[in-house]
Design an enzyme around this catalytic site. Structure first.
Site, PDB file in Angstrom:
ATOM      1  N   CYS A  71       0.845  -1.207   0.000  1.00 16.19           N
ATOM      2  CA  CYS A  71       0.000   0.000   0.000  1.00 16.19           C
ATOM      3  C   CYS A  71       0.880   1.256   0.000  1.00 16.19           C
ATOM      4  CB  CYS A  71      -1.001  -0.039   1.153  1.00 16.19           C
ATOM      5  SG  CYS A  71      -2.341   1.172   0.959  1.00 16.19           S
ATOM      6  N   HIS A  86      -3.830  -4.775   0.275  1.00 14.13           N
ATOM      7  CA  HIS A  86      -3.285  -5.337   1.515  1.00 14.13           C
ATOM      8  C   HIS A  86      -3.384  -6.857   1.463  1.00 14.13           C
ATOM      9  CE1 HIS A  86      -2.752  -1.679   3.943  1.00 14.13           C
ATOM     10  NE2 HIS A  86      -3.727  -1.203   3.200  1.00 14.13           N
ATOM     11  N   GLU A 131      -2.304  -8.955   3.560  1.00 16.92           N
ATOM     12  CA  GLU A 131      -2.576  -9.469   4.908  1.00 16.92           C
ATOM     13  C   GLU A 131      -4.053  -9.370   5.282  1.00 16.92           C
ATOM     14  OE1 GLU A 131      -2.028  -5.068   5.634  1.00 16.92           O
ATOM     15  OE2 GLU A 131      -1.276  -6.560   4.202  1.00 16.92           O
TER      16      GLU A 131
END
Length: 193
Positions: free
Chosen positions: A76, A174, A176
């Protein structure tokens, strides 16, 4: 050991947890030696470009990061700071990707927030990823499409969802926070030689 760069931004814990779930040890650090000696480096990102670059410069990380030779992943804001320049705070960035980071035009809702898919997929970071796989995005600024673009996403306009140059990789989304496909991206990165 996987070094996660600590630059005072958010989402470090979620990146740590995602990497550990894949069976890798992590250290969150801004220490030169720990970063240089890490097997791989992750540069997570939630925050504002000029503030983050100021933090990096205060610790001389702005001179260290471009010299690293191991696989390096910017997430990001971490991807955006690997570019030449960001309109966010009129910020000179790290200059690894010869691209500008621009603000989305206000012709739709900004920030771009939520799930979106990738197009024009190529490169080893995206092994096993298909067009139509959805990833989680939260951003008001985007990286232009250029020579180092390895996938694109369309929101208001087409932008670089992922970038790669030599040992440097970036994701605007993202991983994650992107479920199984995000874990696959992280796993691909962590298995790079």
């Amino acid at each position: 050991m996987i070094a996660i760069i600590d630059y005072g931004a958010g989402n470090v814990k979620s990146v740590e947890n995602a990497v550990r779930r894949l069976g890798f040890e992590t250290i969150t650090t801004s220490d030169f030696e720990e970063i240089i000696n890490a097997e791989k480096v992750i540069f997570p990102g939630v925050g504002e470009a000029s503030t983050a670059m100021k933090y990096l410069k205060q610790r001389n990380l702005d001179t260290l990061i471009p010299t690293l030779k191991q696989p390096f992943l910017g997430i990001c804001l971490g991807q955006q700071l690997l570019c030449d320049f960001s309109e966010e705070g009129n910020t000179q960035c790290l200059g690894i990707f010869n691209l500008k980071v621009k603000e989305f035009p206000a012709t739709d809702i900004v920030p771009h927030m939520g799930w979106n898919n990738l197009q024009e997929i190529k490169g080893d970071l995206l092994d096993g990823i298909s067009a139509g796989d959805n990833f989680y995005f939260v951003h008001s600024y985007y990286c232009e499409v250029g020579a180092n673009t390895t996938s694109e996403c369309d929101y208001i306009l087409s932008f670089s969802a992922t970038l790669q140059k030599d040992n440097f990789y970036g994701t605007q989304f993202h991983p994650e926070k992107s479920g199984d496909v995000g874990s696959k991206i992280l796993e691909n990165f962590l298995k790079l030689k």
